[in-house]
Design an enzyme around this catalytic site. Structure first.
Site, PDB file in Angstrom:
ATOM      1  CB  SER A   6      -0.876   0.047   1.251  1.00  0.00           C
ATOM      2  OG  SER A   6      -1.904  -0.891   1.173  1.00  0.00           O
ATOM      3  CG  HIS A  46      -4.948  -7.705   0.318  1.00  0.00           C
ATOM      4  ND1 HIS A  46      -5.063  -6.744  -0.671  1.00  0.00           N
ATOM      5  CD2 HIS A  46      -3.865  -7.368   1.052  1.00  0.00           C
ATOM      6  CE1 HIS A  46      -4.092  -5.860  -0.524  1.00  0.00           C
ATOM      7  NE2 HIS A  46      -3.344  -6.208   0.508  1.00  0.00           N
ATOM      8  CE1 TYR A  70      -8.726  -5.912   1.651  1.00  0.00           C
ATOM      9  CE2 TYR A  70      -6.908  -6.800   2.925  1.00  0.00           C
ATOM     10  CZ  TYR A  70      -7.426  -5.827   2.091  1.00  0.00           C
ATOM     11  OH  TYR A  70      -6.643  -4.785   1.688  1.00  0.00           O
ATOM     12  CD  GLU A  71      -8.275  -6.880  -2.867  1.00  0.00           C
ATOM     13  OE1 GLU A  71      -8.607  -6.312  -3.915  1.00  0.00           O
ATOM     14  OE2 GLU A  71      -7.085  -7.184  -2.599  1.00  0.00           O
ATOM     15  CB  ALA A  73       1.452  -0.302   4.433  1.00  0.00           C
ATOM     16  CG  MET A  90      -4.747  -6.368   6.946  1.00  0.00           C
ATOM     17  SD  MET A  90      -6.078  -5.266   6.460  1.00  0.00           S
ATOM     18  CE  MET A  90      -6.237  -4.225   7.935  1.00  0.00           C
ATOM     19  CB  SER A  91      -0.372  -8.456   2.490  1.00  0.00           C
ATOM     20  OG  SER A  91       0.710  -7.673   2.950  1.00  0.00           O
ATOM     21  CG  HIS A 137      -6.531   2.362   3.111  1.00  0.00           C
ATOM     22  ND1 HIS A 137      -5.502   1.456   3.288  1.00  0.00           N
ATOM     23  CD2 HIS A 137      -6.652   2.527   1.771  1.00  0.00           C
ATOM     24  CE1 HIS A 137      -5.031   1.089   2.099  1.00  0.00           C
ATOM     25  NE2 HIS A 137      -5.707   1.728   1.156  1.00  0.00           N
TER      26      HIS A 137
HETATM   27  N1  HPA Z   1      -3.121  -3.013  11.078  1.00  0.00           N
HETATM   28  C1  HPA Z   1      -3.189  -3.955  10.108  1.00  0.00           C
HETATM   29  N2  HPA Z   1      -2.730  -3.756   8.885  1.00  0.00           N
HETATM   30  C2  HPA Z   1      -2.171  -2.566   8.618  1.00  0.00           C
HETATM   31  C3  HPA Z   1      -2.063  -1.549   9.586  1.00  0.00           C
HETATM   32  C4  HPA Z   1      -2.578  -1.802  10.888  1.00  0.00           C
HETATM   33  O1  HPA Z   1      -2.522  -0.951  11.788  1.00  0.00           O
HETATM   34  N3  HPA Z   1      -1.451  -0.502   8.991  1.00  0.00           N
HETATM   35  C5  HPA Z   1      -1.191  -0.883   7.714  1.00  0.00           C
HETATM   36  N4  HPA Z   1      -1.619  -2.126   7.483  1.00  0.00           N
END
Ligand code: HPA
Length: 283
Positions: free
Chosen positions: A34, A87, A89-90, A117, A218-219, A256
């Site tokens: 991201s 991902h 979750y998509e 990220a 999340m990845s 986000h």
């Molecule tokens: N949590 C989960 N995934 C993330 C975060 C977070 O705080 N920041 C960027 N991706």
């Protein structure tokens, strides 16, 4: 959890499709998370293919993920960059999420650099920090959401792959050296891979901290599992985009937009680090 089965032949056919559209023959794969797009954007003389033009690939729906495969040369290395990722979750199976990594390997990639990220779980981490991933905790993959569930193709890798050496020791050492030489402050830590798309509750953050995680996202974990299954060497770097919230009475919330903004801010530092690593990477 949905399962899909793809065969080696299908990965090979997708690789053939791609080879017919670029003359580049990458040996290094790079996945940009991201807000970390710039490295691919600024590449001149690159070949670009949108995910939704490639059989088997799915477009990404997440803002900040462009959904392109970019072929070019960085620091003397032929690279293929996934500019954005999909991902689970998509709404995709883990097999679909990790298909691009399988295809990269079919294309000849032997080293995979994954970035993401991540939220800072370690209280000493600040937004904008870079963290070398030393190890991970795959919360989803530990309990069944594993991309290797299903029939195993022994020509790809073993049924029971080891994961104690997931993040290559030599690559980590090299990356720490490059960071030192270039004056880049590089933290080290454990990445917790979560299902998302919800950000964590304060209790979950305190739990992750107790479990030994330094960052969460999340990845990455499914991609790394599939890469290691095929014997690729993996380097992982998290960009800490936000401090996570461990206090139920806190006024602020994770969002986000801050993840994307921090990603853009970190990109120059991350690019500098990755360029340095690619320069020094043994072929
Ligand atoms: N949590 C989960 N995934 C993330 C975060 C977070 O705080 N920041 C960027 N991706």
């Amino acid at each position: 959890m949905d399962h899909e089965v793809f065969t080696r032949q299908q990965y090979g056919e997708i690789a053939q499709f791609i080879r017919a559209r670029t003359e580049r023959r990458p040996t290094v794969g790079l996945i940009l998370g991201s807000g970390l797009n710039a490295l691919a954007d600024e590449m001149t003389d690159a070949d670009r293919l949108a995910f939704d033009q490639i059989p088997g690939f799915v477009g990404t729906t997440v803002q900040g993920h462009q959904g392109k495969l970019v072929f070019g040369n960085i620091s003397g290395q032929e690279v293929v960059i996934m500019q954005g990722r999909v991902h689970a979750y998509e709404g995709h199976s883990m097999q679909r999420v990790t298909l691009p990594v399988r295809v990269m390997a079919e294309l000849g990639v032997r080293t995979l650099i994954v970035t993401n990220a991540a939220g800072g779980v370690n209280p000493s981490f600040r937004a904008g920090d870079l963290m070398l991933i030393v190890d991970h905790i795959g919360f989803m993959t530990m309990v069944g959401g594993n991309p290797l569930w299903g029939p195993n193709d022994e020509t790809l890798g073993p049924r029971f792959p080891a994961m104690n050496n997931a993040y290559d020791k030599q690559l980590r050492r090299l990356t720490l050296e490059v960071a030192r030489e270039r004056g880049i402050d590089l933290k080290q830590g454990v990445y917790a891979g979560l299902g998302g798309p919800t950000f964590e509750t304060p209790a979950e953050i305190r739990f992750l901290r107790m479990a030994g995680a330094d960052a969460c996202g999340m990845s990455t974990v499914p991609e790394v599992i599939v890469a290691r299954h095929m014997g690729l060497r993996v380097l992982g770097i998290s960009g800490i985009s936000n401090a996570t919230i461990d206090d139920p009475d806190a006024e602020e919330s994770a969002n986000h937009e801050e993840v994307l903004a921090a990603g853009r801010e970190m990109t120059p530092k991350l690019m500098d680090l990755i360029r340095g690593v690619l320069e020094r990477l043994p072929n």
